[in-house]
Scaffold this active site. Structure first.
Site, mmCIF file in Angstrom:
data_model
loop_
_atom_site.group_PDB
_atom_site.id
_atom_site.type_symbol
_atom_site.label_atom_id
_atom_site.label_comp_id
_atom_site.label_asym_id
_atom_site.label_seq_id
_atom_site.Cartn_x
_atom_site.Cartn_y
_atom_site.Cartn_z
ATOM 1 N N CYS A 81 2.703 15.658 32.480
ATOM 2 C CA CYS A 81 1.423 14.949 32.553
ATOM 3 C C CYS A 81 1.100 14.507 33.976
ATOM 4 C CB CYS A 81 1.454 13.730 31.639
ATOM 5 S SG CYS A 81 1.723 14.124 29.898
ATOM 6 N N ARG B 135 -2.476 6.082 27.923
ATOM 7 C CA ARG B 135 -2.120 6.712 26.656
ATOM 8 C C ARG B 135 -0.886 6.106 25.991
ATOM 9 N NH1 ARG B 135 -0.425 8.815 30.983
ATOM 10 N NH2 ARG B 135 1.661 9.661 31.243
ATOM 11 N N ARG C 276 0.818 -1.212 0.000
ATOM 12 C CA ARG C 276 0.000 0.000 0.000
ATOM 13 C C ARG C 276 0.854 1.266 0.000
ATOM 14 N NH1 ARG C 276 -2.465 -4.015 -0.830
ATOM 15 N NH2 ARG C 276 -4.644 -4.417 -0.259
ATOM 16 N N CYS D 180 22.788 27.177 16.583
ATOM 17 C CA CYS D 180 22.919 27.032 15.127
ATOM 18 C C CYS D 180 23.362 28.309 14.429
ATOM 19 C CB CYS D 180 21.593 26.540 14.519
ATOM 20 S SG CYS D 180 20.266 27.795 14.493
ATOM 21 N N CYS E 121 16.535 25.996 14.531
ATOM 22 C CA CYS E 121 16.672 24.831 15.399
ATOM 23 C C CYS E 121 15.742 25.025 16.597
ATOM 24 C CB CYS E 121 18.126 24.637 15.850
ATOM 25 S SG CYS E 121 18.701 25.803 17.122
ATOM 26 N N ALA F 206 15.521 19.997 29.315
ATOM 27 C CA ALA F 206 16.951 19.701 29.329
ATOM 28 C C ALA F 206 17.299 18.675 28.253
ATOM 29 C CB ALA F 206 17.368 19.195 30.707
ATOM 30 N N THR F 207 16.508 17.617 28.173
ATOM 31 C CA THR F 207 16.757 16.592 27.157
ATOM 32 C C THR F 207 16.490 17.141 25.765
ATOM 33 O OG1 THR F 207 16.179 14.827 28.704
ATOM 34 C CG2 THR F 207 16.116 14.285 26.355
ATOM 35 N N ASN G 269 10.928 16.798 28.857
ATOM 36 C CA ASN G 269 11.626 17.811 29.644
ATOM 37 C C ASN G 269 12.550 18.629 28.751
ATOM 38 O OD1 ASN G 269 14.665 16.829 30.153
ATOM 39 N ND2 ASN G 269 13.317 15.041 30.099
ATOM 40 N N CYS H 192 21.521 32.759 17.150
ATOM 41 C CA CYS H 192 21.292 31.570 17.991
ATOM 42 C C CYS H 192 22.625 30.987 18.448
ATOM 43 C CB CYS H 192 20.507 30.529 17.198
ATOM 44 S SG CYS H 192 20.267 28.952 18.071
#
Length: 249
Positions: A186, A70, A11, A246, A170, A130-131, A128, A243
């Site tokens: 959440c 979820r 498909r 970048c 970025c 930071a990540t 988060n 920035c």
């Protein structure tokens, strides 16, 4: 492709924008999914079903009963198990013809650089800042396209940051690191279950398009979804020439 693959992906192959050549590109591609939760679940499942040949699934957390509302990668009998391993199992159940590497640790430092360096496309499905910023820096460093999603309460957003394009922003251009931004999760605010499916599926679609090279990506655009009104808004995101991540590209 062998006969079984031709049938499995028929498909896709029927689509003029994909065909056999693009499906083979998917089979030869590597995708990094950072986070095996609400967004990483639908994103990972669709990448697997669509035939992305190698998927790196990174998550340091364990499956909790509250996730199951979820996070469709996981099952009740896996509560307490590694999310990365649980996700790997679910993706291989859908498509045993691909490879899934579970990275059951917090992805940072050298491990993050190694994973991003091996990927053709990166999906930020974490929760988060930071990540998110660390992943963005690595993607800019290696010039890898980044598909970023977020979902909380009834509100979702998705964008593509493609540092291969000279004028593309970025993640830091949109959300500068160190800026006063409220970090909501959440566990505190709640989230509408199907919302994560909608946003995660859009992330998968953008990632597949980037690998295939078809259509127009969300690079330079931020999609915002109001799940209560089921209304989409689009915001143009310019690249910041100053920035810190970048700007010198």
């Amino acid at each position: 492709m062998n006969d079984e693959q031709l049938l499995r992906y028929s498909r896709h192959i029927l689509l003029d924008e994909i065909g056999i050549d693009a499906q083979e590109r998917l089979l030869g591609a590597t995708a990094l999914v950072v986070g095996a939760g609400g967004l990483g679940s639908p994103a990972g499942l669709y990448l697997a079903a669509a035939g992305v040949g190698r998927i790196l699934l990174a998550d340091h957390d364990a499956v909790d009963l509250t996730n199951l509302q979820r996070q469709i990668l996981h099952r009740q009998d896996r509560v307490g198990q590694s999310k990365a391993e649980s996700g790997r199992r679910s993706m291989l159940e859908i498509n045993p013809g691909i490879e899934v590497e579970a990275i059951a640790r917090r992805l940072d430092g050298a491990a993050l650089l190694d994973a991003v360096g091996r990927a053709d496309v990166v999906l930020d499905c974490c929760d988060n800042f930071a990540t998110r910023h660390a992943v963005n820096r690595a993607c800019v460093k290696f010039r890898k396209p980044l598909v970023s999603g977020a979902a909380i309460r009834f509100d979702g957003q998705v964008a593509v940051f493609d540092s291969r394009q000279a004028n593309a922003p970025c993640y830091h251009c949109l959300f500068p690191e160190g800026q006063e931004v409220e970090e909501v999760r959440c566990a505190v605010m709640g989230v509408f279950a199907p919302l994560t499916g909608i946003i995660g599926t859009v992330q998968a679609a953008e990632a597949l398009k980037l690998v295939i090279g078809c259509g127009t990506s969300l690079a330079g655009r931020l999609l915002l979804l109001d799940g209560l009104g089921m209304e989409w808004r689009e915001i143009r995101v310019p690249r910041d020439p100053a920035c810190q991540v970048c700007g010198a590209r």
